[in-house]
Design an enzyme around this catalytic site. Sequence first.
Site, short mmCIF file in Angstrom:
data_model
loop_
_atom_site.label_atom_id
_atom_site.label_comp_id
_atom_site.label_asym_id
_atom_site.label_seq_id
_atom_site.Cartn_x
_atom_site.Cartn_y
_atom_site.Cartn_z
N ALA A 1 0.78 -1.05 0.05
CA ALA A 1 -0.02 0.00 0.04
C ALA A 1 0.80 1.47 0.15
CB ALA A 1 -0.93 -0.03 1.25
N CYS B 1 5.21 0.31 -11.73
CA CYS B 1 5.55 1.58 -12.51
C CYS B 1 6.66 1.34 -13.30
CB CYS B 1 5.49 2.81 -11.58
SG CYS B 1 6.69 2.58 -10.43
#
Length: 430
Positions: free
Chosen positions: A240, A360
């Site tokens: 998270a 990413c």
Amino acid sequence: MRLPGRLSAAIEVLTDVETRKRPVSEALKAWGLNNRFAGAGDRAAIGNLVYDALRRRSSHAALMGSDTPRALVLAVAVRDWNEDPAALSESFATDNHAPAPLTEEELERAVGQLPDGTPGHILADFPEWLTPSLERAFGDNWIAEGQDMSGRPSLDLRVNTLKSSRERVMKSLARFNPAETKFSPNGVTMPAGPRDARTPNVTTDEGYLKGWFEVQDQGSQLVAGLANAKPGEQVLDLCAGAGGKTLALAAVMGNKGQIFAYDSDRNRLAPIYDRLKRNGARNVQVRAPQPDALEDLVGKMDRVVIDAPCTGTGTWRRRPDTKWKLTPELLAQRVGEQAAILADAARYLKPGGTLVYITCSILPEENDDQVVAFIKANPDFASVNPAELWQSAFGTAFPADTETEQGGIALTPRLTGTDGFYINALRRSA
């Protein structure tokens, strides 16, 4: 400060980065503290010069025949900011804060062009050793992908639908001329300006303080939406961090169901508490890292979201200094971490559940390759069709050329105008 003084300051900052091996953000902050006479506009311009120099470091250095901070900053002034080198050099002679006037060789090189036969990695502005990876990921478009990854990023915001609407947020930020994002249904964007343009400081806006929106790249918004979490589901956000995607998931789920937000690093997780409160996200339970913190969730989750630790190659526009620090050893380390997290994540899913793998990164080693290895070890998983996933999440046409060979979705500045992201939704058989 006039432009010559700003160029001199940018050279100083880049020299500090190079000699002290510290992040650009730290070097810029230190320069600002040591030069308090510089206004906000000056600091923004100097930051733009420094980041522009690093975004296109390879091609700037090739043109100038040198990769010194001076050569890079002069190349930015001429190639990116369209300054006339002769006039620039003349202005240096009358400014006490300016660099030394350009030499004859610098004047000649600054207006030149890279010759035919310049290696692709120089044209694409990334480290040479990554060429095989980028060729494998993008085929004939690998140079174009690298060039688009070397531009300035927009400032994107995600509207928090738990508290506000896109119309309301855009009205609140009207002074910045915001526009709707192309793909994200709840996104607002402000394109990057040229030269010394300042990025809007939206975090002091009333809407931000009230939790109406979060700063989040459109690509990050899209992969959070493509996680396809449904109201009422049990969802584990296994990596998270500070909670950016956790907040997006809570909004998509309408505060219904339960999200368990976990990260193995307490420092990364720390900001999530204040952000949850400001956003009004009430269906999130934060699990701090400790032994057996998630054991009660084994076999119970409808969905496990992995925003995996990665090289961050998709964020090169925002953090160009990391592009030149990346090594094969660091890539191998991240690949090992990702494989371990994927293997661990599977045990939390119930039959028929979905494992959502996100990075990413634009490198196939961290993306499709990981999925291939995971499915080989876990044949009860299969990728959800990307076009169907997109349609289910957004109800719009699937962007062209974003599907990968292994059923993933790759977002890039060239393809979607976003940071580089990868997502693959792996559904477990019932």
